[in-house]
Design an enzyme around this catalytic site. Structure first.
Site, short mmCIF file in Angstrom:
data_model
loop_
_atom_site.label_atom_id
_atom_site.label_comp_id
_atom_site.label_asym_id
_atom_site.label_seq_id
_atom_site.Cartn_x
_atom_site.Cartn_y
_atom_site.Cartn_z
N ASP A 253 2.55 5.37 -6.92
CA ASP A 253 3.81 5.21 -6.19
C ASP A 253 5.02 5.07 -7.11
OD1 ASP A 253 2.85 5.38 -3.60
OD2 ASP A 253 2.15 3.32 -3.65
N HIS B 93 -2.68 -2.48 -9.65
CA HIS B 93 -3.63 -1.87 -8.73
C HIS B 93 -4.89 -2.72 -8.69
CE1 HIS B 93 -6.08 1.19 -6.76
NE2 HIS B 93 -4.94 1.72 -6.41
N HIS C 134 0.88 -1.19 0.00
CA HIS C 134 0.00 0.00 0.00
C HIS C 134 0.91 1.23 0.00
CE1 HIS C 134 -3.46 2.42 0.62
NE2 HIS C 134 -3.81 2.08 1.84
N1 CMC Z 1 4.37 -7.11 -10.28
C1 CMC Z 1 4.22 -8.31 -10.86
N2 CMC Z 1 3.07 -8.98 -10.96
C2 CMC Z 1 1.99 -8.40 -10.42
C3 CMC Z 1 2.06 -7.14 -9.79
C4 CMC Z 1 3.30 -6.49 -9.72
N3 CMC Z 1 3.42 -5.31 -9.15
N4 CMC Z 1 0.83 -6.80 -9.34
C5 CMC Z 1 0.02 -7.81 -9.67
N5 CMC Z 1 0.72 -8.77 -10.33
C6 CMC Z 1 0.19 -10.01 -10.91
C7 CMC Z 1 -0.07 -11.06 -9.84
O1 CMC Z 1 1.07 -11.87 -9.64
C8 CMC Z 1 -1.24 -11.79 -10.41
O2 CMC Z 1 -0.74 -12.65 -11.43
P1 CMC Z 1 -1.40 -14.13 -11.61
O3 CMC Z 1 -2.81 -13.85 -12.08
O4 CMC Z 1 -0.54 -14.79 -12.61
O5 CMC Z 1 -1.37 -14.78 -10.26
C9 CMC Z 1 -2.05 -10.71 -11.13
O6 CMC Z 1 -1.09 -9.70 -11.47
C10 CMC Z 1 -3.14 -10.11 -10.26
O7 CMC Z 1 -2.52 -9.62 -9.08
P2 CMC Z 1 -3.19 -9.63 -7.66
O8 CMC Z 1 -2.12 -9.76 -6.63
O9 CMC Z 1 -4.33 -10.60 -7.63
O10 CMC Z 1 -3.80 -8.16 -7.63
P3 CMC Z 1 -4.32 -7.40 -6.37
O11 CMC Z 1 -5.45 -6.55 -6.82
O12 CMC Z 1 -4.60 -8.33 -5.24
O13 CMC Z 1 -3.06 -6.52 -5.92
C11 CMC Z 1 -1.55 -4.73 -5.67
C12 CMC Z 1 -2.95 -5.16 -6.14
C13 CMC Z 1 -1.43 -3.21 -5.75
C14 CMC Z 1 -1.37 -5.17 -4.19
C15 CMC Z 1 -0.49 -5.41 -6.56
O14 CMC Z 1 -0.66 -4.99 -7.90
C16 CMC Z 1 0.93 -5.16 -6.07
O15 CMC Z 1 1.43 -5.89 -5.23
N6 CMC Z 1 1.62 -4.10 -6.63
C17 CMC Z 1 2.94 -3.73 -6.15
C18 CMC Z 1 2.81 -2.90 -4.89
C19 CMC Z 1 2.34 -1.51 -5.18
O16 CMC Z 1 2.82 -0.85 -6.10
N7 CMC Z 1 1.39 -1.04 -4.36
C20 CMC Z 1 0.88 0.35 -4.46
C21 CMC Z 1 -0.56 0.37 -4.87
S1 CMC Z 1 -1.09 2.02 -5.42
C22 CMC Z 1 -0.97 3.03 -4.03
C23 CMC Z 1 -1.92 2.66 -2.96
O17 CMC Z 1 -3.08 3.07 -3.03
O18 CMC Z 1 -1.50 2.00 -2.02
#
Ligand code: CMC
Length: 446
Positions: free
Chosen positions: A378, A322, A283
């Site tokens: 971010d 996201h 986050h």
């Molecule tokens: N790098 C690589 N792969 C990713 C990433 C990433 N940053 N984000 C998602 N994926 C992949 C994930 O591995 C999954 O692949 P598969 O379907 O093969 O298993 C797919 O994309 C869907 O991901 P998810 O984890 O189910 O998505 P989510 O909605 O649960 O997670 C997130 C959202 C923001 C936690 C995630 O994208 C992430 O970890 N990003 C990196 C951390 C980050 O930049 N966070 C800041 C968010 S914006 C500011 C805020 O409001 O906090």
């Protein structure tokens, strides 16, 4: 033939044109659920039972991926189209044109302030920037290398002990007073956390400076001078970054604010819980991780290696992806422009070239395209903060300062929402069935 279930008193009578008909194949019974604002009520599922003593059907949604937990009139996001609006105003129209404190007022009160309302708001925020002297003593107790976000989480909770009246959350006057205090004091706490970590004297707020400029003064003013003119370019850039981070509907930290607030805890401990949620690297801690990742990459030539590691599932590309945006985060575009203004004053942060290369490679790679992974806010904010001279571990704190307005707006909306109750999700129990403790207990002194 499917039979129509008897009407359930807990479910509103559905308009046939706005309803969902489901058939329970276990019983062959058919149910009609009303669709309101594109959603069915999860409690409407409870009428779907196999027998009178059946508890009723639950919806299962780990991490609330498809569950609306409230009705909100504050922030609108269309994740597919990359749209973000505060109280209806597109973020592109506000950022850089309205000050953070105007936006803060908008989020909390529903409209931009009139001249008189703004004067009043500025007066209250300015006159609540000081913290009790005991807060300084409390902060002095932290170890010198404590993470500033840890200090902030704890100090926000500690404020609860200074303002016991804050428990009266149904009193609108007292609620507004705590809102003033929290918006006003969070930059002071943030700056004190930084000064503590570098062993420098705390700098008190300057009431003649604007919100962002005062924060820069508390961060950087040498303790042996009284006069300090923060750069107007940096103050403006920081204020715009504050606007971009002010609210983002039901994200993890806001949900923490609402959940803790739903037990009628006071807003200080709620804000502390929200800040704790923001601290995590998925986050608000992501901006810090992005810069650490870019530093580790070191040069553009190493970008393909990192991309390979991400695709092999060994790590995440921080600042990408996201839960809601499945296209470019509109805030990330604006941050890039803010970064350019900061570079013009402070010199170019060389990490920007690695970031741009990373974005280019990722956006043309199938792995990221298929998963709709784009830069989020971010991705460029950390580089910008670094160019402004902020140390890396202050980045999540810089996110928390403006998000306070969003947390408070959402908290107040929750308090006033007659449909809200204490947040208490259900579970699907998957543990052992009833069993009995027949073994001889190991004897230990009690
Ligand atoms: N790098 C690589 N792969 C990713 C990433 C990433 N940053 N984000 C998602 N994926 C992949 C994930 O591995 C999954 O692949 P598969 O379907 O093969 O298993 C797919 O994309 C869907 O991901 P998810 O984890 O189910 O998505 P989510 O909605 O649960 O997670 C997130 C959202 C923001 C936690 C995630 O994208 C992430 O970890 N990003 C990196 C951390 C980050 O930049 N966070 C800041 C968010 S914006 C500011 C805020 O409001 O906090």
């Amino acid at each position: 033939m499917p039979v129509r279930a008897p009407a359930d008193a807990t479910v509103p009578s559905p308009d046939p044109k706005r309803s969902l008909t489901v058939t329970d194949q276990r019983t062959q019974r058919e149910y009609i659920l009303a669709i309101e604002d594109g959603a069915v009520r999860a409690t409407g599922l409870r009428q779907i039972r196999t027998s009178p003593d059946d508890f009723g059907l639950l919806s299962y949604d780990p991490a609330f991926q498809n569950t609306a937990s409230c009705r909100s009139a504050i922030t609108f996001i269309d994740g597919d189209a990359g749209i973000l609006r505060y109280r209806g105003y597109p973020i592109e129209e506000i950022a850089g044109r309205r000050t953070y404190l105007e936006v803060s007022y908008l989020l909390i009160h529903g409209d931009f302030p009139t001249r008189t309302e703004l004067d009043d708001w500025l007066h209250h925020i300015t006159h609540h920037t000081m913290v009790h002297e005991n807060v300084k003593k409390f902060m002095d107790g932290f170890h010198h290398d404590a993470h500033p976000m840890g200090m902030m989480v704890s100090t926000l909770a500690a404020l609860s002990t200074f303002y016991p009246e804050a428990k009266q959350i149904q009193d609108s006057v007292l609620r507004e007073r705590q809102i003033h205090r929290l918006v006003a004091k969070i930059p002071t706490i943030a700056a004190f956390a930084y000064r503590h970590s570098i062993g420098m004297a705390y700098i008190y707020p300057s009431n003649d400076l604007g919100y962002a400029a005062n924060f820069l003064s508390m961060m950087y003013r040498p303790s042996w001078t009284t006069g300090y003119d923060p750069s107007p370019v940096l103050a403006k850039a920081l204020d715009t970054l504050f606007v971009l981070h002010a609210d983002h509907e039901q994200n993890c930290s806001t949900s923490a604010m609402r959940t803790v607030g739903s037990s009628y805890a006071d807003p200080y401990v709620c804000a502390s819980a929200a800040a704790a949620a923001l601290y995590g690297p998925l986050h608000g801690g992501a901006n810090e991780q992005v810069v650490r990742m870019l530093q580790e990459i070191g040069s553009k030539e190493n970008v393909p290696k990192l991309i390979r590691q991400v695709k092999a599932g060994k790590r995440r590309l921080m600042g990408f992806g996201h839960r809601v945006y499945k296209s470019y985060d509109p805030r990330a575009r604006i941050v890039q422009k803010v970064a350019e203004s900061v570079f013009s004053e402070m010199g170019r942060n060389p990490l920007i070239d690695i970031a741009l290369e990373l974005e280019k490679v990722a956006l043309s790679d199938d792995y990221f395209i298929k998963r709709h992974l784009y830069p989020n806010v971010d991705f460029y904010s950390g580089i910008t903060y670094q160019a402004m001279g902020f140390p890396t571990d202050m980045f999540p704190v810089l996110f928390a300062i403006p998000r306070m307005s969003g947390w408070l707006a959402q908290w107040q909306e929750m308090i006033l929402d007659e449909e809200q109750k204490i947040a208490r999700p259900r579970q699907l129990y998957v543990g052992p069935p009833e069993r009995h403790d027949t073994a001889k207990p190991a004897s230990r002194p009690v």
